[in-house]
Design a protein around this motif. Structure first.
Motif, PDB file in Angstrom:
ATOM      1  N   LYS A  98      22.967  43.705 141.552  1.00  0.00           N
ATOM      2  CA  LYS A  98      21.538  43.577 141.786  1.00  0.00           C
ATOM      3  C   LYS A  98      21.043  42.357 141.040  1.00  0.00           C
ATOM      4  O   LYS A  98      21.563  41.994 139.998  1.00  0.00           O
ATOM      5  CB  LYS A  98      20.799  44.804 141.261  1.00  0.00           C
ATOM      6  N   SER A  99      20.011  41.731 141.555  1.00  0.00           N
ATOM      7  CA  SER A  99      19.401  40.596 140.877  1.00  0.00           C
ATOM      8  C   SER A  99      18.645  41.090 139.660  1.00  0.00           C
ATOM      9  O   SER A  99      18.196  42.226 139.610  1.00  0.00           O
ATOM     10  CB  SER A  99      18.446  39.873 141.818  1.00  0.00           C
ATOM     11  N   GLY A 100      18.499  40.218 138.648  1.00  0.00           N
ATOM     12  CA  GLY A 100      17.768  40.605 137.454  1.00  0.00           C
ATOM     13  C   GLY A 100      17.604  39.432 136.507  1.00  0.00           C
ATOM     14  O   GLY A 100      17.968  38.308 136.818  1.00  0.00           O
ATOM     15  N   TYR A 101      17.051  39.722 135.332  1.00  0.00           N
ATOM     16  CA  TYR A 101      16.842  38.653 134.355  1.00  0.00           C
ATOM     17  C   TYR A 101      17.187  39.135 132.957  1.00  0.00           C
ATOM     18  O   TYR A 101      17.255  40.335 132.689  1.00  0.00           O
ATOM     19  CB  TYR A 101      15.415  38.122 134.409  1.00  0.00           C
ATOM     20  N   CYS A 102      17.424  38.184 132.062  1.00  0.00           N
ATOM     21  CA  CYS A 102      17.722  38.487 130.670  1.00  0.00           C
ATOM     22  C   CYS A 102      17.419  37.262 129.822  1.00  0.00           C
ATOM     23  O   CYS A 102      17.151  36.178 130.334  1.00  0.00           O
ATOM     24  CB  CYS A 102      19.178  38.906 130.493  1.00  0.00           C
ATOM     25  N   ILE A 142      17.677  34.118 135.089  1.00  0.00           N
ATOM     26  CA  ILE A 142      17.558  35.042 136.218  1.00  0.00           C
ATOM     27  C   ILE A 142      18.780  34.822 137.096  1.00  0.00           C
ATOM     28  O   ILE A 142      19.103  33.687 137.443  1.00  0.00           O
ATOM     29  CB  ILE A 142      16.281  34.771 137.034  1.00  0.00           C
ATOM     30  N   VAL A 143      19.438  35.911 137.452  1.00  0.00           N
ATOM     31  CA  VAL A 143      20.590  35.821 138.347  1.00  0.00           C
ATOM     32  C   VAL A 143      20.190  36.471 139.662  1.00  0.00           C
ATOM     33  O   VAL A 143      19.768  37.622 139.703  1.00  0.00           O
ATOM     34  CB  VAL A 143      21.831  36.520 137.755  1.00  0.00           C
ATOM     35  N   ILE A 163      17.291  29.772 136.964  1.00  0.00           N
ATOM     36  CA  ILE A 163      17.685  30.658 138.061  1.00  0.00           C
ATOM     37  C   ILE A 163      19.092  30.292 138.496  1.00  0.00           C
ATOM     38  O   ILE A 163      19.389  29.142 138.794  1.00  0.00           O
ATOM     39  CB  ILE A 163      16.708  30.566 139.245  1.00  0.00           C
ATOM     40  N   ILE A 164      19.945  31.301 138.528  1.00  0.00           N
ATOM     41  CA  ILE A 164      21.335  31.125 138.945  1.00  0.00           C
ATOM     42  C   ILE A 164      21.549  31.926 140.221  1.00  0.00           C
ATOM     43  O   ILE A 164      21.263  33.122 140.270  1.00  0.00           O
ATOM     44  CB  ILE A 164      22.306  31.623 137.856  1.00  0.00           C
ATOM     45  N   LEU A 165      22.036  31.262 141.267  1.00  0.00           N
ATOM     46  CA  LEU A 165      22.428  31.933 142.510  1.00  0.00           C
ATOM     47  C   LEU A 165      23.927  32.162 142.456  1.00  0.00           C
ATOM     48  O   LEU A 165      24.684  31.225 142.199  1.00  0.00           O
ATOM     49  CB  LEU A 165      22.100  31.064 143.730  1.00  0.00           C
TER      50      LEU A 165
END
Length: 82
Positions: free
Chosen positions: A29-33, A41-42, A21-23
């Motif tokens: 928008k937040s999301g994942y890849c 996840i950002v 998880i990266i803040l």
């Protein structure tokens, strides 16, 4: 329950699923890849905890979570967002 506690429990769940998880700040928008076999996840640091929780629950609802233990209230949050 306090949003910070919920957010912390969700982050722990993603750690067990081997997500990073990266803040970060920004207008996104937040999301994942998946990037070169690394699950990322950002999360937008500018968003309130409620928004971060919602994003993480939506991501959890779209991946396989049957193999990990989640606190019952976390499972309930995920089900309510489907």
């Amino acid at each position: 329950m306090k949003p910070k506690i919920i957010y912390h429990d969700l982050k722990e769940a993603f750690e067990r699923l081997e997500y990073k998880i990266i803040l970060d700040n920004g207008n996104f928008k937040s999301g994942y890849c998946i990037l070169e076999d690394e699950k990322i996840i950002v999360i937008n640091k500018n968003k309130p905890f409620e928004s971060r929780i919602n994003s993480l629950c939506l991501i959890l609802s779209s991946i396989n979570i049957s193999d990990i233990y989640l606190k019952p209230y976390i499972r309930e949050l995920i089900e309510n967002r489907k």
